[in-house]
Write a protein that holds these residues in place. Structure first.
Motif, PDB file in Angstrom:
ATOM      1  N   THR A  26      -3.248  -1.825  -8.144  1.00  0.00           N
ATOM      2  CA  THR A  26      -4.349  -0.892  -8.371  1.00  0.00           C
ATOM      3  C   THR A  26      -3.891   0.505  -7.989  1.00  0.00           C
ATOM      4  OG1 THR A  26      -5.274  -1.167  -6.149  1.00  0.00           O
ATOM      5  CG2 THR A  26      -6.018  -2.706  -7.863  1.00  0.00           C
ATOM      6  N   ILE A  59     -17.383  -6.532  -0.242  1.00  0.00           N
ATOM      7  CA  ILE A  59     -16.601  -5.305  -0.140  1.00  0.00           C
ATOM      8  C   ILE A  59     -17.475  -4.073  -0.282  1.00  0.00           C
ATOM      9  CG2 ILE A  59     -16.013  -5.150  -2.605  1.00  0.00           C
ATOM     10  CD1 ILE A  59     -13.170  -4.309  -1.646  1.00  0.00           C
ATOM     11  N   ASP A  60     -18.618  -4.180  -0.991  1.00  0.00           N
ATOM     12  CA  ASP A  60     -19.529  -3.041  -1.096  1.00  0.00           C
ATOM     13  C   ASP A  60     -20.105  -2.672   0.271  1.00  0.00           C
ATOM     14  OD1 ASP A  60     -19.212  -2.572  -3.771  1.00  0.00           O
ATOM     15  OD2 ASP A  60     -20.833  -3.905  -4.377  1.00  0.00           O
ATOM     16  N   HIS A  62      -9.021   0.438  -8.907  1.00  0.00           N
ATOM     17  CA  HIS A  62      -9.020   0.781  -7.489  1.00  0.00           C
ATOM     18  C   HIS A  62     -10.434   1.111  -7.014  1.00  0.00           C
ATOM     19  CE1 HIS A  62      -6.288   1.528  -4.124  1.00  0.00           C
ATOM     20  NE2 HIS A  62      -7.146   2.435  -3.714  1.00  0.00           N
ATOM     21  N   LEU A  63     -10.581   1.171  -5.691  1.00  0.00           N
ATOM     22  CA  LEU A  63     -11.865   1.481  -5.080  1.00  0.00           C
ATOM     23  C   LEU A  63     -12.228   2.947  -5.313  1.00  0.00           C
ATOM     24  CD1 LEU A  63     -11.255  -0.489  -1.789  1.00  0.00           C
ATOM     25  CD2 LEU A  63     -12.924  -1.076  -3.537  1.00  0.00           C
ATOM     26  N   VAL A 121     -17.468  -0.533   1.872  1.00  0.00           N
ATOM     27  CA  VAL A 121     -17.459   0.836   1.337  1.00  0.00           C
ATOM     28  C   VAL A 121     -18.646   1.623   1.883  1.00  0.00           C
ATOM     29  CG1 VAL A 121     -17.565   2.225  -0.761  1.00  0.00           C
ATOM     30  CG2 VAL A 121     -16.222   0.118  -0.740  1.00  0.00           C
ATOM     31  N   GLU A 169     -12.271  -4.108   3.259  1.00  0.00           N
ATOM     32  CA  GLU A 169     -12.481  -5.507   2.859  1.00  0.00           C
ATOM     33  C   GLU A 169     -12.389  -6.422   4.069  1.00  0.00           C
ATOM     34  OE1 GLU A 169     -11.149  -8.373  -0.817  1.00  0.00           O
ATOM     35  OE2 GLU A 169      -9.636  -7.079   0.083  1.00  0.00           O
ATOM     36  N   THR A 196      -7.178   2.255   0.563  1.00  0.00           N
ATOM     37  CA  THR A 196      -6.898   0.939  -0.011  1.00  0.00           C
ATOM     38  C   THR A 196      -7.894  -0.076   0.526  1.00  0.00           C
ATOM     39  OG1 THR A 196      -5.274   0.490   1.734  1.00  0.00           O
ATOM     40  CG2 THR A 196      -4.455   1.449  -0.312  1.00  0.00           C
ATOM     41  N   ASP A 197      -7.899  -1.273  -0.068  1.00  0.00           N
ATOM     42  CA  ASP A 197      -8.934  -2.245   0.270  1.00  0.00           C
ATOM     43  C   ASP A 197      -8.817  -2.786   1.689  1.00  0.00           C
ATOM     44  OD1 ASP A 197      -6.642  -3.713  -0.046  1.00  0.00           O
ATOM     45  OD2 ASP A 197      -7.435  -5.093  -1.557  1.00  0.00           O
ATOM     46  N   ASP A 220      -2.108   0.162  -4.434  1.00  0.00           N
ATOM     47  CA  ASP A 220      -1.921  -1.079  -3.681  1.00  0.00           C
ATOM     48  C   ASP A 220      -1.301  -2.110  -4.608  1.00  0.00           C
ATOM     49  OD1 ASP A 220      -1.991  -3.246  -2.033  1.00  0.00           O
ATOM     50  OD2 ASP A 220      -4.161  -3.313  -1.789  1.00  0.00           O
ATOM     51  N   ASP A 243       0.840  -1.197   0.000  1.00  0.00           N
ATOM     52  CA  ASP A 243       0.000   0.000   0.000  1.00  0.00           C
ATOM     53  C   ASP A 243       0.879   1.253   0.000  1.00  0.00           C
ATOM     54  OD1 ASP A 243      -1.790  -2.012   0.379  1.00  0.00           O
ATOM     55  OD2 ASP A 243      -2.909  -1.034   1.971  1.00  0.00           O
TER      56      ASP A 243
END
Length: 584
Positions: A319, A397-398, A339-340, A401, A391, A386-387, A269, A251
């Motif tokens: 990402t 993962i949604d 990426h997110l 977020v 996560e 970062t995830d 990441d 990261d």
């Protein structure tokens, strides 16, 4: 089993005794010889084992003392509810010293109490099931006998795995209160030396810990030690490596001031763990800073990074989000490589996910990235992450977020305080199983005295011979109204004149002169419709042109140029403000 005074009746003892009794009885008469024509016995070659040539060896005559006394493991036998000693083998006596039979374990086998085994032995007696404890540390200084010369044995440490097995211990008839042949429940204590295995495992853990510390040190050294602080934005970032049992990942984040008040913000990441991921991350971060100096649109920066990532290591992917904030436009222009999404909070506190003009991760190749934009004016905040922040192994993962959106909506304070609150709100601890990087930026809404330090002024230039005089007059009036001293005002007017003259000679309409004052610098920028970027060159004495950019580079703190999204270019220069004027 026959001990000196005690015997243990293990399963199978009665069967072996019966076998010995059978051997001592006369053999039964041999069977009659089979009659002629009967089927002959099977030959050895048919798969049956060959008949032995002599008597078969058995274990019935082995002495338990000889067997248990020779093995290197520690063996002790106790009986009764107070675990009285029935037997200890030579290895046990050599390690802990000799023991007197008949004494209770709590008094005579103090090492077992120190190891916490007496309670386990009680459980074995009650349940009739064996129990094992692994890798108990044993210190023999308090129990081992003295050396032959009379000196005290130095402390020795080892690790043993203890297994306690239930058995019946027989009591011989010797005139005691119990009749001959009676038994009592007992416990066989068997301890195997696992010191080598434990020390090897500890060496492995130490090696892994050192490798992790090296990776964390490399990771932190490659991250920015101190973030650049733009004039118009407040920025803070936090990096937290995974727990002690987690190899560090790749990261990373960065903040890059581009000039003319514009700022690039990056977060990424690298997939994978350990030193390799950290090294790849460092190469990508260095490349981003180099590409950012070209002042390219975000999607073009990602295109360059994509090719570089493939060259660094075709097996490593990463990402990344690269975003540019322009205070004149009040927007955040960005591009994403797998990426997110960026989260943006408007002045009313509503959080929006930036639309996703996103391509695949870096290193995959063959993809044309695109840029998108989201409003980020005064009073707005944004978070890049970062995830590892959102996560979880057991959640979509949604959902993570969405949880971050809720936390971001209620987070207040400085960017650093917001970083810390977001990490706490998402349940990130020191034992989290993934790296986490968070970058928070705020575009504050300035009022009162603070607002007096930030001004904008712009003039549309229509071209013609009157454009240059109009630009000089406009710049002189604006800089005088901003209460700059005469020397700085003269430099600003000269810079505006040269930039406008360069645009009139080499550019095409539409043209615009923009002046911007922050709390730290004066920025002068001219835009036009031609995308040919100027470069500094040495003008010969006979040349009538080519000196404008050299003059700008000489009098200004810095200068640069870039292509604008709609076609055309912008050429700018900056003047650092003296401290007394920066805080007027």
């Amino acid at each position: 089993m026959n001990f000196t005074r005690w015997s243990a009746r293990l399963p199978g003892t009665q069967r072996r005794a019966a076998t010995r009794a059978d051997r001592n009885t006369p053999a039964a008469p041999a069977a009659a010889t089979p009659a002629t024509g009967s089927v002959p016995a099977a030959r050895a070659g048919s798969g049956a084992p060959p008949a032995p040539d002599g008597p078969v060896a058995t274990l019935d005559g082995l002495s338990v003392h000889d067997v248990l006394g020779q093995i290197p493991a520690l063996v002790a036998v106790v009986y009764g509810p107070d675990h009285r000693i029935a037997y200890v083998n030579d290895a046990y006596a050599a390690l802990f010293g000799p023991r007197t039979p008949g004494h209770p374990a709590r008094e005579a086998l103090t090492e077992l109490e120190e190891l916490g085994l007496l309670a386990l032995m009680d459980q074995v007696l009650r349940s009739g099931k064996p129990r094992t404890v692994k890798s108990r540390r044993v210190t023999t200084a308090a129990h081992a006998p003295a050396d032959p010369d009379g000196t005290t044995t130095r402390p020795r440490h080892g690790y043993y795995t203890f297994t306690c097995t239930p058995l019946r211990v027989g009591v011989p008839g010797d005139g005691g209160p119990q009749p001959a042949g009676t038994t009592q429940p007992g416990v066989l204590i068997f301890a195997a030396d696992v010191t080598d295995q434990v020390e090897a495992a500890e060496r492995l853990r130490t090696s892994e810990r050192r490798q992790r510390e090296a990776a964390v040190t490399l990771q932190r050294s490659l991250l920015p030690q101190e973030l650049e602080q733009p004039d118009d934005l407040r920025v803070a970032a936090t990096y937290q490596p995974g727990g002690q049992d987690t190899a560090v990942g790749g990261d990373w984040y960065d903040v890059i001031t581009l000039g003319a008040g514009r700022t690039a913000l990056v977060i990424g990441d690298v997939m994978g763990r350990g030193v390799r991921a950290a090294a790849v991350m460092g190469q990508l971060r260095t490349a981003v800073r180099a590409y950012a100096r070209l002042d390219l649109p975000p999607h073009e920066v990602l295109q360059l990074l994509d090719g570089l990532a493939s060259e660094i290591d075709a097996t490593q992917i990463a990402t990344c989000v690269y975003a540019v904030h322009d205070p004149n436009e009040g927007r955040l222009v960005y591009a994403s490589a797998g990426h997110l999404p960026i989260l943006v909070r408007d002045p009313e506190g509503t959080v929006h996910r930036a639309a996703e003009p996103t391509g695949p991760p870096l290193g995959t190749g063959g993809w044309v990235h695109t840029s998108g934009s989201v409003p980020l004016g005064p009073g707005c905040s944004a978070v890049l992450y970062t995830d590892g922040l959102v996560e979880r192994r057991d959640e979509d993962i949604d959902d993570g977020v969405a949880a971050l959106e809720r936390a971001f909506a209620g987070a207040t304070g400085t960017p650093q305080v917001m970083c810390d609150r977001l990490i706490r709100s998402l349940g990130i601890t020191d034992e989290h199983d993934d790296d986490v990087a968070v970058l928070v930026l705020q575009h504050p809404a300035r009022t009162g005295h603070d607002a007096e330090l930030f001004h904008n002024a712009a003039l549309e230039l229509l071209g013609g011979v009157e454009a240059a005089p109009r630009a000089r007059a406009f710049a002189s009036g604006v800089l005088a109204s901003w209460r700059f001293p005469p020397d700085l005002r003269d430099l600003g007017v000269l810079a505006a004149s040269e930039l406008v003259a360069n645009s009139l000679q080499h550019g095409t309409p539409p043209m615009k002169l923009r002046l911007r004052r922050t709390d730290r610098r004066l920025i002068i920028e001219v835009t036009d419709g031609d995308d040919h970027l100027p470069r500094r060159r040495r003008a010969e004495p006979a040349d009538e042109a080519g000196r404008g950019i050299s003059i700008i580079a000489t009098i200004a703190s810095s200068w640069g140029s870039r292509r604008t999204p709609g076609g055309g270019k912008a050429v700018w220069c900056e003047f650092a403000l003296p401290t007394k004027h920066a805080h007027v």
